[in-house]
Scaffold this active site. Sequence first.
Site, short mmCIF file in Angstrom:
data_model
loop_
_atom_site.label_atom_id
_atom_site.label_comp_id
_atom_site.label_asym_id
_atom_site.label_seq_id
_atom_site.Cartn_x
_atom_site.Cartn_y
_atom_site.Cartn_z
N CYS A 20 90.98 2.21 -14.02
CA CYS A 20 91.98 3.26 -13.81
C CYS A 20 91.41 4.60 -14.28
O CYS A 20 90.38 4.64 -14.97
CB CYS A 20 93.26 2.92 -14.57
SG CYS A 20 93.03 2.95 -16.36
N HIS A 82 93.82 4.05 -24.57
CA HIS A 82 95.16 3.51 -24.84
C HIS A 82 95.90 4.23 -25.96
O HIS A 82 97.08 3.96 -26.19
CB HIS A 82 95.07 2.02 -25.16
CG HIS A 82 94.59 1.21 -24.01
ND1 HIS A 82 95.11 1.35 -22.75
CD2 HIS A 82 93.63 0.26 -23.90
CE1 HIS A 82 94.49 0.51 -21.92
NE2 HIS A 82 93.59 -0.16 -22.60
N GLU A 138 97.87 0.06 -26.75
CA GLU A 138 98.82 1.08 -26.29
C GLU A 138 100.20 0.86 -26.93
O GLU A 138 100.87 1.82 -27.35
CB GLU A 138 98.95 1.04 -24.77
CG GLU A 138 99.89 2.13 -24.24
CD GLU A 138 100.13 2.03 -22.75
OE1 GLU A 138 99.18 1.88 -21.97
OE2 GLU A 138 101.32 2.12 -22.36
N SER A 237 91.59 -8.57 -21.41
CA SER A 237 92.36 -7.61 -20.60
C SER A 237 93.70 -8.20 -20.19
O SER A 237 93.76 -9.16 -19.41
CB SER A 237 91.56 -7.23 -19.34
OG SER A 237 92.41 -6.60 -18.41
N SER A 238 94.80 -7.65 -20.73
CA SER A 238 96.12 -8.21 -20.40
C SER A 238 96.44 -7.98 -18.93
O SER A 238 97.02 -8.83 -18.26
CB SER A 238 97.21 -7.63 -21.31
OG SER A 238 97.45 -6.29 -20.99
N ASN A 239 96.01 -6.81 -18.41
CA ASN A 239 96.23 -6.53 -16.99
C ASN A 239 95.46 -7.54 -16.13
O ASN A 239 95.99 -8.08 -15.16
CB ASN A 239 95.76 -5.09 -16.72
CG ASN A 239 95.63 -4.78 -15.25
OD1 ASN A 239 94.55 -4.88 -14.68
ND2 ASN A 239 96.73 -4.43 -14.64
S1 SF4 Z 1 95.26 4.30 -19.29
FE1 SF4 Z 1 97.25 3.56 -18.63
S2 SF4 Z 1 98.33 5.40 -17.98
FE2 SF4 Z 1 96.20 5.96 -18.11
S3 SF4 Z 1 95.46 5.72 -16.02
FE3 SF4 Z 1 95.04 3.79 -17.13
S4 SF4 Z 1 96.79 2.49 -16.72
FE4 SF4 Z 1 97.36 4.58 -16.15
#
Ligand code: SF4
Length: 300
Positions: A20, A82, A138, A237-239
Amino acid sequence: MDFQAFMGIEIIIDTGAGSCSGVSRAIQFAEDILDKEKELTCLGDLIHNEAEIVRLKDKGLNSIGHCQIVEQSEKKLLFCAHGEPPSTYRIANAFEVKIIDATCPIVKRLQKRVAKESARMQKVNGQLLLYGDLNHAEMIGLKAYSNYKTYILRDPADLETINTAKPTVFISQTTKFQSDYSQLIAAFKKKRKADQTEQFPLKIVNSVCKKMAKRDIQLKLFLKNIDLLLFVSDPKSSNGNGLFKIAKSKLPNSFFITSPTDLKKIWFKSGQKVGISGAATTPIWLLQETAIHLKKMLLE
Ligand code: SF4
């Protein structure tokens, strides 16, 4: 000989996968410093992906735990995407640590929102319900920005102990799936109806990150076009764990790997469409390397 013609296997990389923007930004922060200074210390894991950590370690990145912050006095210390609780900033500042703050701007805004909503709930004797994983960096950070009744909910089962006869604000961890967050809220509304407490104000903050919001739906669509999935992630990684669970339930022929060297030739059959995907913390280069490794392995 072209392996694809030889084995008749097609390899497709999921275009929705890859780190991300928040995690990519934090890595960029680290690499910019490492290119110039050849060493940098990070607080905790910069990214929940072992292969990426190893790559950055080779460039000079090392990591320390919170109890070692004092040892970084007058030295640089990178905070990951995070985010950190206020106490971390206080300790680091007290020891004159040079903070390189790579907290994702979206998470920063959410921390402020948590502080604001918790202050508001305190005035009306309400509560703040945070949806996420108890031990995720986070969530530890977000919860610390609240100084009033704040509860972390992992799933609808956790609602059992929640009092619905109060003004309530819901906030989600950014890396959760929108569908799961919506399910939790629906369960809370159902409980309010059963408890006859629907007159109490309820506010839902849409805090699921846009990159994550539809990632589960995107992955399900990707699965429709393939026969076998190689899901590259890290067990931390929880995701990644959440996405793999979905993949496995939809396509049993899904394999969780942490590195291209985990691949086993016996998984593959001629004529298959093999998909490669990963978590929000899996860098694109690792997906590409998996594809290259697979090609080489099929030719052996
Ligand atoms: S750290 Fe969290 S809020 Fe930031 S881009 Fe990645 S998933 Fe999105």
